[in-house]
Motif scaffolding. Structure first.
Motif, PDB file in Angstrom:
ATOM      1  N   PRO A 239       0.876  -1.255   0.184  1.00  0.00           N
ATOM      2  CA  PRO A 239      -0.126   0.026  -0.106  1.00  0.00           C
ATOM      3  C   PRO A 239       0.770   1.159  -0.129  1.00  0.00           C
ATOM      4  O   PRO A 239       2.112   1.318   0.327  1.00  0.00           O
ATOM      5  N   PRO A 240       0.308   2.295  -0.187  1.00  0.00           N
ATOM      6  CA  PRO A 240       0.905   3.806  -0.132  1.00  0.00           C
ATOM      7  C   PRO A 240       1.699   3.840   1.087  1.00  0.00           C
ATOM      8  O   PRO A 240       1.192   3.505   2.354  1.00  0.00           O
ATOM      9  N   GLY A 241       3.045   4.262   1.074  1.00  0.00           N
ATOM     10  CA  GLY A 241       3.794   4.201   2.716  1.00  0.00           C
ATOM     11  C   GLY A 241       4.359   2.781   3.033  1.00  0.00           C
ATOM     12  O   GLY A 241       4.914   2.781   4.037  1.00  0.00           O
ATOM     13  N   GLY A 242       4.238   1.963   2.160  1.00  0.00           N
ATOM     14  CA  GLY A 242       4.451   0.564   2.420  1.00  0.00           C
ATOM     15  C   GLY A 242       6.142   0.441   2.550  1.00  0.00           C
ATOM     16  O   GLY A 242       6.644  -0.420   3.500  1.00  0.00           O
ATOM     17  N   TYR A 243       6.769   1.149   1.848  1.00  0.00           N
ATOM     18  CA  TYR A 243       8.213   0.842   1.868  1.00  0.00           C
ATOM     19  C   TYR A 243       8.860   1.758   3.293  1.00  0.00           C
ATOM     20  O   TYR A 243       9.759   1.424   3.764  1.00  0.00           O
ATOM     21  N   ALA A 244       7.906   2.629   3.732  1.00  0.00           N
ATOM     22  CA  ALA A 244       8.487   3.463   4.851  1.00  0.00           C
ATOM     23  C   ALA A 244       8.220   2.359   6.115  1.00  0.00           C
ATOM     24  O   ALA A 244       9.076   2.154   6.995  1.00  0.00           O
ATOM     25  N   ASP A 245       7.046   1.705   6.193  1.00  0.00           N
ATOM     26  CA  ASP A 245       6.908   0.651   7.054  1.00  0.00           C
ATOM     27  C   ASP A 245       8.059  -0.545   6.919  1.00  0.00           C
ATOM     28  O   ASP A 245       8.131  -1.402   8.197  1.00  0.00           O
ATOM     29  N   LEU A 246       8.308  -1.080   5.628  1.00  0.00           N
ATOM     30  CA  LEU A 246       9.331  -1.668   5.557  1.00  0.00           C
ATOM     31  C   LEU A 246      10.791  -1.514   5.953  1.00  0.00           C
ATOM     32  O   LEU A 246      11.185  -2.209   6.843  1.00  0.00           O
ATOM     33  N   ARG A 247      11.047  -0.130   6.078  1.00  0.00           N
ATOM     34  CA  ARG A 247      12.110   0.461   6.529  1.00  0.00           C
ATOM     35  C   ARG A 247      12.095   0.298   7.986  1.00  0.00           C
ATOM     36  O   ARG A 247      13.164  -0.141   8.700  1.00  0.00           O
ATOM     37  N   ALA A 248      11.045   0.729   9.064  1.00  0.00           N
ATOM     38  CA  ALA A 248      10.836   0.468  10.220  1.00  0.00           C
ATOM     39  C   ALA A 248      10.956  -0.974  10.515  1.00  0.00           C
ATOM     40  O   ALA A 248      11.526  -1.247  11.838  1.00  0.00           O
ATOM     41  N   PHE A 249      10.423  -1.674   9.681  1.00  0.00           N
ATOM     42  CA  PHE A 249      10.420  -3.297  10.010  1.00  0.00           C
ATOM     43  C   PHE A 249      12.064  -3.640  10.092  1.00  0.00           C
ATOM     44  O   PHE A 249      12.413  -4.478  11.289  1.00  0.00           O
ATOM     45  N   ASN A 250      12.661  -3.354   9.177  1.00  0.00           N
ATOM     46  CA  ASN A 250      14.145  -3.782   9.164  1.00  0.00           C
ATOM     47  C   ASN A 250      14.807  -3.329  10.144  1.00  0.00           C
ATOM     48  O   ASN A 250      15.788  -3.954  10.574  1.00  0.00           O
ATOM     49  N   ALA A 251      14.553  -1.842  10.473  1.00  0.00           N
ATOM     50  CA  ALA A 251      15.411  -1.202  11.674  1.00  0.00           C
ATOM     51  C   ALA A 251      15.087  -2.170  13.032  1.00  0.00           C
ATOM     52  O   ALA A 251      16.269  -2.264  13.825  1.00  0.00           O
ATOM     53  N   ARG A 252      13.969  -2.450  13.155  1.00  0.00           N
ATOM     54  CA  ARG A 252      13.580  -3.402  14.305  1.00  0.00           C
ATOM     55  C   ARG A 252      14.256  -4.759  14.376  1.00  0.00           C
ATOM     56  O   ARG A 252      14.798  -5.182  15.494  1.00  0.00           O
TER      57      ARG A 252
END
Length: 200
Positions: free
Chosen positions: A137-150
């Motif tokens: 969805p829109p903003g999905g790559y920002a969510d992926l970036r946060a997931f990878n950081a965690r």
């Protein structure tokens, strides 16, 4: 350990995941896909290995792979092998139909790209894939970036891999697996070195 399955299946395998990570993986939406491959008596004249089609002119198909152009020797000389990738609307409409009906509808759609195609078809295969591709969805790559950081702060001995670490593709899933294995090897190497007796 590397867990390499579609994102929504990960929490069932790893119930110990942090709630944020569990919610993220569980909510990643996937499409489903009907994929139709055709063995041809002779290949179309097209020399490209893949075509991406505009919805306005080709409402049923999003793309066509021409495997006889993609990998030399994959198909006997003089033959052709193509794979048709229908759009979601086609997939939803014909998902529960029998293979013969799906093939007929797909050939009709492909004949608009390659006139005369129908007369060259020798064999066909229908594949149903569910899940197929991540529909980010829109903003999905920002969510992926946060997931990878965690994930970088969790146990390095447990790594995740799959098609959800970038645009869904076999290559992307493979690369994520290679990178996950490399991170585990790096951790094990550092751990081994730190445990060696200090030399005087």
């Amino acid at each position: 350990m590397v867990v390499a399955v579609p994102a929504p299946q990960v929490p069932g395998i790893l119930p110990e995941l942090a709630p944020l990570d569990r919610d993220y993986l569980s909510s990643l939406p996937y499409s489903r896909a009907l994929i139709v491959s055709l063995g041809l008596e002779r290949p179309p004249r097209e020399r490209a290995f893949a075509l991406f089609l505009a919805r306005r002119t080709h409402p049923a198909l999003v793309g066509i792979e021409l495997h006889h152009n993609k990998i030399p020797g994959r198909v006997d000389d003089g033959r052709g092998l193509i794979t048709l990738h229908p759009r979601q609307e086609f997939t939803d409409r014909w998902w529960d139909a029998d293979d013969a009906t799906i093939t007929e509808e797909a050939i009709t759609a492909a004949a608009a790209v390659f006139p005369g195609l129908r007369d060259t078809v020798l064999t066909s295969h229908v594949s149903r894939q569910d899940p197929a591709l991540v529909v980010r969805p829109p903003g999905g790559y920002a969510d992926l970036r946060a997931f990878n950081a965690r994930r970088r702060t969790t146990d390095p001995r447990l790594q995740l891999a799959g098609d959800y670490f970038g645009p869904s593709s076999t290559y992307g899933a493979l690369r994520s697996g290679e990178e996950a294995a490399a991170r585990i090897l790096t951790h094990l190497t550092r751990t081994h070195r730190s445990r060696r007796p200090h030399e005087s």
